[in-house]
Design a protein around this motif. Structure first.
Motif, mmCIF file in Angstrom:
data_model
loop_
_atom_site.group_PDB
_atom_site.id
_atom_site.type_symbol
_atom_site.label_atom_id
_atom_site.label_comp_id
_atom_site.label_asym_id
_atom_site.label_seq_id
_atom_site.Cartn_x
_atom_site.Cartn_y
_atom_site.Cartn_z
ATOM 1 N N UNK A 104 0.837 -1.205 0.000
ATOM 2 C CA UNK A 104 0.000 0.000 0.000
ATOM 3 C C UNK A 104 0.872 1.254 0.000
ATOM 4 N N UNK A 105 1.946 1.245 0.779
ATOM 5 C CA UNK A 105 2.829 2.418 0.824
ATOM 6 C C UNK A 105 3.639 2.549 -0.465
ATOM 7 N N UNK A 106 3.970 1.419 -1.068
ATOM 8 C CA UNK A 106 4.665 1.466 -2.361
ATOM 9 C C UNK A 106 3.773 2.102 -3.414
ATOM 10 N N UNK A 107 2.509 1.687 -3.460
ATOM 11 C CA UNK A 107 1.566 2.264 -4.423
ATOM 12 C C UNK A 107 1.355 3.757 -4.162
ATOM 13 N N UNK A 108 1.330 4.139 -2.887
ATOM 14 C CA UNK A 108 1.105 5.540 -2.549
ATOM 15 C C UNK A 108 2.259 6.423 -3.004
ATOM 16 N N UNK A 109 3.484 5.905 -2.876
ATOM 17 C CA UNK A 109 4.660 6.688 -3.252
ATOM 18 C C UNK A 109 5.025 6.532 -4.727
ATOM 19 N N UNK A 110 4.404 5.570 -5.415
ATOM 20 C CA UNK A 110 4.715 5.322 -6.829
ATOM 21 C C UNK A 110 3.419 5.303 -7.625
ATOM 22 N N UNK A 111 2.892 6.458 -7.998
ATOM 23 C CA UNK A 111 1.591 6.536 -8.681
ATOM 24 C C UNK A 111 1.517 5.741 -9.982
ATOM 25 N N UNK A 112 2.664 5.566 -10.659
ATOM 26 C CA UNK A 112 2.652 4.867 -11.937
ATOM 27 C C UNK A 112 2.170 3.426 -11.786
ATOM 28 N N UNK A 113 2.250 2.872 -10.594
ATOM 29 C CA UNK A 113 1.800 1.491 -10.379
ATOM 30 C C UNK A 113 0.288 1.364 -10.409
ATOM 31 N N UNK A 114 -0.416 2.471 -10.161
ATOM 32 C CA UNK A 114 -1.879 2.479 -10.167
ATOM 33 C C UNK A 114 -2.463 1.369 -9.281
ATOM 34 N N UNK A 115 -1.884 1.230 -8.112
ATOM 35 C CA UNK A 115 -2.355 0.296 -7.073
ATOM 36 C C UNK A 115 -2.303 -1.170 -7.508
ATOM 37 N N UNK A 116 -1.464 -1.476 -8.485
ATOM 38 C CA UNK A 116 -1.359 -2.873 -8.929
ATOM 39 C C UNK A 116 -0.728 -3.760 -7.856
ATOM 40 N N UNK A 117 0.265 -3.218 -7.140
ATOM 41 C CA UNK A 117 0.958 -4.045 -6.148
ATOM 42 C C UNK A 117 0.040 -4.363 -4.982
#
Length: 219
Positions: A104-117
């Motif tokens: 969740x924190x990875x997705x928050x700091x990396x918008x390009x992932x679009x919450x995929x992780x």
């Protein structure tokens, strides 16, 4: 048509996150743990320094002869600083159980992932991966793995110091240094009385030909 609409449920044993994702999640988790522990220690140190200065000011203003009161001030400072440290260190527990919080924190700091992780880790951790259409699961997982290079642990787990925190610490250090420079003997004596509250140490004015000095002596 029915096959196109209804999701095909498959039950595959030993489902696991892709190794690339798991390694990056582990790296971020280690980084976050170190940062949060460092943050907890710094918050505890700041609380200790601030309360110590307050206790020394109280001792200086009221000239506390009672060792009981001095002990109470010292113990209160230590206990409160420890509680602040422990309270902040509890954040580390969020990363122990599973990868959900880390993702969740990875997705928050990396918008390009679009919450995929977050989507992938939630599916695997909840055991729902075996109930998802294999083509959908493979597609989402593949997209998450392809974007793995965008995940940088140092960026996800930023340093614990914010600008406000730096200013607060700078102010505390400046006040401490100013106190030491203005009257070193008095500061030394007050510090000794704080760290050794049961010792017979008192502020005594020593008569000299010059300016009276403040020094520590046994009562």
């Amino acid at each position: 048509l029915e096959g196109d609409i209804v999701m095909i449920k498959i039950r595959t044993k030993n489902l696991a996150l892709p190794s690339d994702m798991e390694e990056k999640l582990a790296a971020v988790k280690r980084r976050k743990t170190k940062v949060e522990l460092r943050r907890a220690l710094m918050h505890g140190a700041v609380a200790f320094l601030m309360l110590m200065l307050c206790a020394m000011v109280i001792d200086w203003v009221f000239v506390l002869f009672s060792t009981t009161i001095r002990c109470l001030l010292t113990l209160t400072t230590i206990v409160v600083a420890a509680l602040v440290c422990i309270s902040n260190a509890r954040r580390v527990l969020r990363y122990r159980s599973n990868w959900d919080q880390v993702a969740a924190e990875i997705d928050e700091e990396t918008p390009v992932l679009q919450e995929r992780w977050s989507t992938v880790t939630n599916l695997f951790n909840d055991g729902r991966a075996s109930l998802i259409d294999s083509r959908v699961l493979e597609h989402v997982t593949r997209e998450a793995v392809v974007l793995e290079s965008y995940v940088v642990p140092e960026e996800v787990a930023a340093q614990p110091w914010s600008n406000k925190a730096k200013l607060a610490v700078g102010a505390l250090v400046a006040v401490t240094l100013a106190t030491v420079v203005c009257d070193p003997p008095k500061f030394t004596t007050l510090a000794l009385r704080f760290f050794a509250p049961t010792a017979n140490i008192s502020l005594t004015r020593l008569g000299t030909h010059g300016t009276p000095a403040v020094a520590a002596r046994d009562e």
